[in-house]
Write a protein that holds these residues in place. Structure first.
Motif, PDB file in Angstrom:
ATOM      1  N   VAL A 100       6.302  -5.340   1.235  1.00 22.11           N
ATOM      2  CA  VAL A 100       4.894  -5.335   1.645  1.00 22.11           C
ATOM      3  C   VAL A 100       4.722  -6.129   2.929  1.00 22.11           C
ATOM      4  O   VAL A 100       4.067  -5.688   3.889  1.00 22.11           O
ATOM      5  CB  VAL A 100       4.000  -5.911   0.526  1.00 22.11           C
ATOM      6  N   MET A 101       5.304  -7.322   2.987  1.00 27.79           N
ATOM      7  CA  MET A 101       5.125  -8.181   4.150  1.00 27.79           C
ATOM      8  C   MET A 101       5.772  -7.593   5.406  1.00 27.79           C
ATOM      9  O   MET A 101       5.315  -7.834   6.517  1.00 27.79           O
ATOM     10  CB  MET A 101       5.703  -9.582   3.872  1.00 27.79           C
ATOM     11  N   ASP A 102       6.829  -6.812   5.227  1.00 27.27           N
ATOM     12  CA  ASP A 102       7.490  -6.182   6.377  1.00 27.27           C
ATOM     13  C   ASP A 102       6.555  -5.224   7.110  1.00 27.27           C
ATOM     14  O   ASP A 102       6.754  -4.932   8.298  1.00 27.27           O
ATOM     15  CB  ASP A 102       8.748  -5.430   5.929  1.00 27.27           C
ATOM     16  N   THR A 103       5.546  -4.710   6.422  1.00 26.01           N
ATOM     17  CA  THR A 103       4.637  -3.735   7.035  1.00 26.01           C
ATOM     18  C   THR A 103       3.497  -4.383   7.808  1.00 26.01           C
ATOM     19  O   THR A 103       2.803  -3.702   8.570  1.00 26.01           O
ATOM     20  CB  THR A 103       4.023  -2.819   5.968  1.00 26.01           C
ATOM     21  N   VAL A 110      -2.475   0.179   8.279  1.00 20.12           N
ATOM     22  CA  VAL A 110      -3.751  -0.512   8.059  1.00 20.12           C
ATOM     23  C   VAL A 110      -3.445  -1.774   7.252  1.00 20.12           C
ATOM     24  O   VAL A 110      -2.979  -1.685   6.109  1.00 20.12           O
ATOM     25  CB  VAL A 110      -4.742   0.381   7.298  1.00 20.12           C
ATOM     26  N   PRO A 111      -3.687  -2.970   7.823  1.00 18.94           N
ATOM     27  CA  PRO A 111      -3.134  -4.206   7.237  1.00 18.94           C
ATOM     28  C   PRO A 111      -4.010  -4.856   6.172  1.00 18.94           C
ATOM     29  O   PRO A 111      -4.420  -6.013   6.293  1.00 18.94           O
ATOM     30  CB  PRO A 111      -2.995  -5.110   8.464  1.00 18.94           C
ATOM     31  N   PHE A 112      -4.304  -4.149   5.091  1.00 17.98           N
ATOM     32  CA  PHE A 112      -5.045  -4.757   3.997  1.00 17.98           C
ATOM     33  C   PHE A 112      -4.240  -5.855   3.311  1.00 17.98           C
ATOM     34  O   PHE A 112      -4.788  -6.634   2.542  1.00 17.98           O
ATOM     35  CB  PHE A 112      -5.430  -3.698   2.961  1.00 17.98           C
ATOM     36  N   ALA A 113      -2.933  -5.919   3.565  1.00 24.15           N
ATOM     37  CA  ALA A 113      -2.090  -6.943   2.934  1.00 24.15           C
ATOM     38  C   ALA A 113      -2.178  -8.290   3.644  1.00 24.15           C
ATOM     39  O   ALA A 113      -1.808  -9.311   3.064  1.00 24.15           O
ATOM     40  CB  ALA A 113      -0.640  -6.483   2.894  1.00 24.15           C
ATOM     41  N   ARG A 419       2.915   3.851  -3.008  1.00 23.02           N
ATOM     42  CA  ARG A 419       2.288   5.104  -2.569  1.00 23.02           C
ATOM     43  C   ARG A 419       1.388   4.864  -1.352  1.00 23.02           C
ATOM     44  O   ARG A 419       1.328   5.691  -0.438  1.00 23.02           O
ATOM     45  CB  ARG A 419       1.471   5.716  -3.712  1.00 23.02           C
ATOM     46  N   ALA A 420       0.684   3.732  -1.347  1.00 20.03           N
ATOM     47  CA  ALA A 420      -0.184   3.399  -0.212  1.00 20.03           C
ATOM     48  C   ALA A 420       0.635   3.171   1.056  1.00 20.03           C
ATOM     49  O   ALA A 420       0.260   3.622   2.145  1.00 20.03           O
ATOM     50  CB  ALA A 420      -1.022   2.167  -0.535  1.00 20.03           C
ATOM     51  N   MET A 421       1.770   2.466   0.928  1.00 20.56           N
ATOM     52  CA  MET A 421       2.625   2.221   2.090  1.00 20.56           C
ATOM     53  C   MET A 421       3.157   3.529   2.668  1.00 20.56           C
ATOM     54  O   MET A 421       3.333   3.650   3.880  1.00 20.56           O
ATOM     55  CB  MET A 421       3.770   1.284   1.725  1.00 20.56           C
ATOM     56  N   ALA A 422       3.402   4.515   1.802  1.00 14.43           N
ATOM     57  CA  ALA A 422       3.859   5.825   2.285  1.00 14.43           C
ATOM     58  C   ALA A 422       2.794   6.515   3.120  1.00 14.43           C
ATOM     59  O   ALA A 422       3.099   7.383   3.940  1.00 14.43           O
ATOM     60  CB  ALA A 422       4.243   6.708   1.097  1.00 14.43           C
ATOM     61  N   GLU A 423       1.525   6.082   2.937  1.00  9.87           N
ATOM     62  CA  GLU A 423       0.404   6.621   3.713  1.00  9.87           C
ATOM     63  C   GLU A 423      -0.029   5.660   4.826  1.00  9.87           C
ATOM     64  O   GLU A 423      -1.119   5.778   5.386  1.00  9.87           O
ATOM     65  CB  GLU A 423      -0.791   6.892   2.784  1.00  9.87           C
ATOM     66  N   ASN A 424       0.836   4.658   5.122  1.00  9.27           N
ATOM     67  CA  ASN A 424       0.574   3.669   6.177  1.00  9.27           C
ATOM     68  C   ASN A 424      -0.651   2.795   5.887  1.00  9.27           C
ATOM     69  O   ASN A 424      -1.436   2.466   6.787  1.00  9.27           O
ATOM     70  CB  ASN A 424       0.420   4.348   7.545  1.00  9.27           C
ATOM     71  N   VAL A 425      -0.799   2.420   4.638  1.00  7.27           N
ATOM     72  CA  VAL A 425      -1.828   1.455   4.239  1.00  7.27           C
ATOM     73  C   VAL A 425      -1.137   0.385   3.401  1.00  7.27           C
ATOM     74  O   VAL A 425      -0.453   0.703   2.423  1.00  7.27           O
ATOM     75  CB  VAL A 425      -2.958   2.110   3.418  1.00  7.27           C
ATOM     76  N   SER A 426      -1.286  -0.894   3.792  1.00  5.55           N
ATOM     77  CA  SER A 426      -0.641  -1.971   3.048  1.00  5.55           C
ATOM     78  C   SER A 426      -1.657  -2.701   2.175  1.00  5.55           C
ATOM     79  O   SER A 426      -2.832  -2.822   2.521  1.00  5.55           O
ATOM     80  CB  SER A 426       0.016  -2.974   4.003  1.00  5.55           C
TER      81      SER A 426
END
Length: 468
Positions: A100-103, A110-113, A419-426
């Motif tokens: 998660v942090m790598d993204t 989209v950096p919701f993380a 699944r969210a990361m696969a859609e470019n949302v963290s």
């Protein structure tokens, strides 16, 4: 006739609010501006705004104006107090955390993380001006190392800021650190030994759990209420069976719940600390980000063995890596540990923060970002409520800029994050915030970056993924 005018104006403004012209968190036009736009007297506008306040559509904020209130959800839409393990826990590594942090730094995501201020929020021009002035004044000396306890200029400025939280610490009672994480590490090293038991919140900031794991400490989970933060009664129960060496708590605008410990709870926690002899490690990095602008007091105001920690990572600029610790009776030991662990602080960063706190308009900056975070939390929250299934629960943070989402028990937040990361949302799944690996049906979203169409689209996408 005058009462008719203000009623008509109040009704018209209420229609605009309900119709979306003024969204939750938006600042209403000033009284003078509304008087001009609607061609009515200032007293008529004041009466109309009072009427809207009475109906719960807007709220007044000191020295700021009137703002649209977020709709109050029923208790059924607010997250529940977290389930927690009641036995000591040896913390294991969260396998998904690194992925998660790598993204976070990827501009495509989209950096919701990322619980950090957006670049647009950082006062870059003012900090650049301060930096240039410091180079003119100090020359190459601005790039030297600074040894513990840190630049006196910064410790003086921090000492003044801490008065707002009820902490009367002189500059000589403060140590500066590389952000709050180093301060947390120093506090734990000074108050515990390998194998000791530490009370931690459930959920809690994941960095705390990483430190406990690496120091060989065990954890006992204490639940956090979305309304009132740390549940002191649960700690009282745990203390009947276990000896606790330290208790790490975020009393003001908890990450990720956003709750605020009431004064009575702080008093009870301080009394428990004195009675049982454990240290309270007070992580207060969100303390100055109350959406209502109020600076709430430190637990140390009510006694107890409190080590207070703060930083500018959430309020000013995380990359400056400036934090501080008020160690109380542990000062000598923490200074010794700091001198061994990482004795060289960045002089330029400390000088920049000191100057900004003293003469850079810090209070004005805080007023601006508090309003901004309140608006962004309200808009994001409304977007979540609109996009996610009715079974989701979402907190109403009183400060800071993170949302905590609770889904039904069968929901798998780790799978959802993948699944969210696969859609470019963290986003950050709930187990990362749990010493026991629980909270599998929860996740955190950050509202710290600029809100816009990209944000709304990302929330809508997450809502569709969650519905599946």
């Amino acid at each position: 006739m005058e009462s008719t005018r203000y009623e008509m104006l109040a009704n018209r403004l209420a229609e605009l609010i309900r119709g979306g012209t003024f969204a939750p968190g938006d600042r209403m036009p000033s009284v003078r501006q509304s008087s001009h736009e609607h061609r009515v007297s200032i007293s008529t506008v004041m009466e109309a705004y009072r009427r809207l306040e009475d109906t719960g559509l807007i709220e007044a904020r000191p020295r700021s104006g009137y703002y649209v209130k977020a709709p109050v959800l029923s208790e059924a839409r607010i997250p529940t107090t977290a389930a927690h393990a009641r036995k000591p826990i040896h913390i294991e590594r969260a396998s998904l955390f690194e992925a998660v942090m790598d993204t976070v730094a990827d501009p495509r995501v989209v950096p919701f993380a990322a619980a950090a201020p957006d670049d647009s929020i950082i006062p870059k021009a003012k900090l650049a001006s301060i930096s240039n002035a410091l180079f003119r004044k100090h020359g190459g000396a601005a790039l030297r190392y600074t040894l513990p306890p840190g630049r006196r200029e910064l410790r003086v400025a921090v000492s003044k800021r801490l008065l707002g939280a009820g902490i009367k610490a002189s500059p000589d009672e403060i140590l500066t650190t590389h952000g709050a994480t180093e301060a947390l590490l120093l506090a734990l090293r000074a108050t515990t030994k390998r194998g000791d038991l530490v009370a931690v919140e459930a959920p809690t900031y994941f960095g705390i759990l990483h430190l406990l794991r690496d120091l060989g400490l065990r954890a006992i989970e204490i639940p956090v209420s979305p309304h009132a933060g740390f549940v002191v009664e649960a700690l009282e129960t745990a203390l009947k069976k276990h000896r606790v060496a330290a208790c790490v708590v975020q009393p003001n605008f908890h990450n990720p719940i956003g709750g605020l410990m009431p004064v009575e709870a702080k008093q009870r926690l301080a009394a428990l600390s004195e009675r049982h002899g454990f240290a309270i490690v007070e992580d207060d990095v969100y303390g100055e980000l109350g959406h209502d602008g109020i600076r709430h007091p430190s637990i140390s105001l009510y006694g107890g063995h409190v080590i207070h920690i703060g930083a500018i990572s959430k309020t000013l600029a995380p990359g400056l890596r400036v934090g501080w610790i008020v160690p109380g009776p542990h000062f000598a030991e923490i200074k010794r540990l700091k001198s061994i662990q990482c004795p060289w602080n960045a002089t330029l960063s400390e000088l920049m923060v000191a100057e900004f706190l003293e003469a850079g308009g810090y209070d004005r900056h805080l007023r601006r970002i508090r309003q901004l975070y309140a608006v962004q939390c309200a808009r994001m929250r409304q977007a979540v409520v609109s996009s996610f299934p009715d079974t989701c629960r979402v907190n109403q943070p009183l400060g800071g800029f993170v949302l905590w989402i609770e889904m039904p028990a069968a929901f798998d937040a780790e799978d959802f994050a993948v699944r969210a990361m696969a859609e470019n949302v963290s986003l950050v799944p709930g187990p990362v915030f749990s010493a026991s690996g629980g909270l599998r049906n929860c996740f955190r979203l950050s509202c710290g970056f600029a809100f816009g169409e990209r944000t709304l689209d990302a929330v809508a996408l997450l809502g569709k993924l969650a519905a599946r």
